[in-house]
Write a protein that holds these residues in place. Sequence first.
Motif, mmCIF file in Angstrom:
data_model
loop_
_atom_site.group_PDB
_atom_site.id
_atom_site.type_symbol
_atom_site.label_atom_id
_atom_site.label_comp_id
_atom_site.label_asym_id
_atom_site.label_seq_id
_atom_site.Cartn_x
_atom_site.Cartn_y
_atom_site.Cartn_z
ATOM 1 N N VAL A 167 21.965 11.997 0.715
ATOM 2 C CA VAL A 167 22.931 12.677 -0.160
ATOM 3 C C VAL A 167 24.342 12.669 0.431
ATOM 4 O O VAL A 167 25.284 12.242 -0.239
ATOM 5 N N PRO A 168 24.554 13.117 1.691
ATOM 6 C CA PRO A 168 25.921 13.064 2.219
ATOM 7 C C PRO A 168 26.477 11.649 2.310
ATOM 8 O O PRO A 168 27.665 11.425 2.094
ATOM 9 N N ARG A 169 25.620 10.689 2.600
ATOM 10 C CA ARG A 169 26.088 9.294 2.659
ATOM 11 C C ARG A 169 26.555 8.810 1.284
ATOM 12 O O ARG A 169 27.600 8.179 1.148
ATOM 13 N N LEU A 170 25.748 9.100 0.250
ATOM 14 C CA LEU A 170 26.122 8.669 -1.098
ATOM 15 C C LEU A 170 27.386 9.367 -1.575
ATOM 16 O O LEU A 170 28.250 8.741 -2.191
ATOM 17 N N LEU A 171 27.502 10.668 -1.306
ATOM 18 C CA LEU A 171 28.710 11.386 -1.710
ATOM 19 C C LEU A 171 29.938 10.817 -1.016
ATOM 20 O O LEU A 171 30.995 10.662 -1.637
ATOM 21 N N GLY A 172 29.812 10.472 0.253
ATOM 22 C CA GLY A 172 30.922 9.839 0.970
ATOM 23 C C GLY A 172 31.324 8.530 0.319
ATOM 24 O O GLY A 172 32.514 8.239 0.146
ATOM 25 N N ARG A 173 30.349 7.742 -0.084
ATOM 26 C CA ARG A 173 30.649 6.457 -0.734
ATOM 27 C C ARG A 173 31.250 6.641 -2.125
ATOM 28 O O ARG A 173 32.082 5.845 -2.560
ATOM 29 N N VAL A 174 30.831 7.691 -2.824
ATOM 30 C CA VAL A 174 31.427 7.980 -4.133
ATOM 31 C C VAL A 174 32.908 8.285 -3.954
ATOM 32 O O VAL A 174 33.761 7.753 -4.675
ATOM 33 N N TYR A 175 33.245 9.135 -2.978
ATOM 34 C CA TYR A 175 34.650 9.466 -2.737
ATOM 35 C C TYR A 175 35.438 8.252 -2.274
ATOM 36 O O TYR A 175 36.602 8.075 -2.658
ATOM 37 N N GLU A 176 34.815 7.393 -1.474
ATOM 38 C CA GLU A 176 35.481 6.143 -1.069
ATOM 39 C C GLU A 176 35.779 5.272 -2.282
ATOM 40 O O GLU A 176 36.855 4.675 -2.388
ATOM 41 N N ALA A 177 34.834 5.180 -3.218
ATOM 42 C CA ALA A 177 35.031 4.371 -4.431
ATOM 43 C C ALA A 177 36.140 4.956 -5.301
ATOM 44 O O ALA A 177 36.953 4.214 -5.866
ATOM 45 N N ILE A 178 36.178 6.285 -5.415
ATOM 46 C CA ILE A 178 37.235 6.939 -6.203
ATOM 47 C C ILE A 178 38.592 6.671 -5.570
ATOM 48 O O ILE A 178 39.559 6.332 -6.262
ATOM 49 N N GLU A 179 38.657 6.802 -4.245
ATOM 50 C CA GLU A 179 39.905 6.558 -3.528
ATOM 51 C C GLU A 179 40.350 5.103 -3.677
ATOM 52 O O GLU A 179 41.528 4.812 -3.889
#
Length: 178
Positions: free
Chosen positions: A158-170
Motif C-alpha cells: 500500500v505505501p509503495r503504490l501510494l508513493g507511485r500514484v503521487y509520483e505519477a500525479i507529479e
Amino acid sequence: MHAAAIPDELVELSAELEALGGGDTRVGEATVFCRVRPVERASEAPIVTVGSSGSHMLVRDPRTSDTTPAAHAVRRFRISPGGAIGGAAALAAPVGRGATQSDVAASVGREALEWWLAGFNASVIAHGQTGAGKTYSLYGPAAAVYAESVPPDAMGLVPRLLGRVYEAIEAAATSEDG
C-alpha cells in the motif's frame, strides 16, 4: 459443435473500446498470486511448493506422515502463470523463501497500478488465515504503520503504490507545465 454467438452489445462495446485506442483482453480477469509465510523452524519441511509449470501450488497436509502417498496428502491449487512471488527462484524452492516486500510490489503492485493509471478499476485482495502475513504484505511491519520514516525495503504494498500514484500525479503536472 458451433461457437456461441457474441451478443450485439458486446460487439458494440468492443468497437467503442477500439475507437478509443484499443482494448485489453484482461478486462474482467483476475490474476492470482501466492505468497506463503516461510516455515518457522529450519527443521520443518515446507508444505507448499510450486508446480513445475509455475501455474499451480502443491500444498501438503502437515497432518499426514511422510509415507502417505501424494495423491492422498497433497492438494493442487491453480495460480496465474508467474504468480509465485519470489521470482524465478520460487519455481525451484518453496514459495515465500526469499520473497521480499519488493518482490510483492513488483509482482502484484506493478500490474494493478498500471491498470489503474490507465483508467480502469484495480483491486488487490489479501486472503488467508490469521497470522499468515496479509497485513505485513500490504503495509509492512507493525511499527511501519506508525513510524514517521520507514526503511524502503520494509514498506508494504500500500505505501509503495501510494508513493507511485503521487509520483505519477507529479510527473503529469510537470509535463503539463513544461
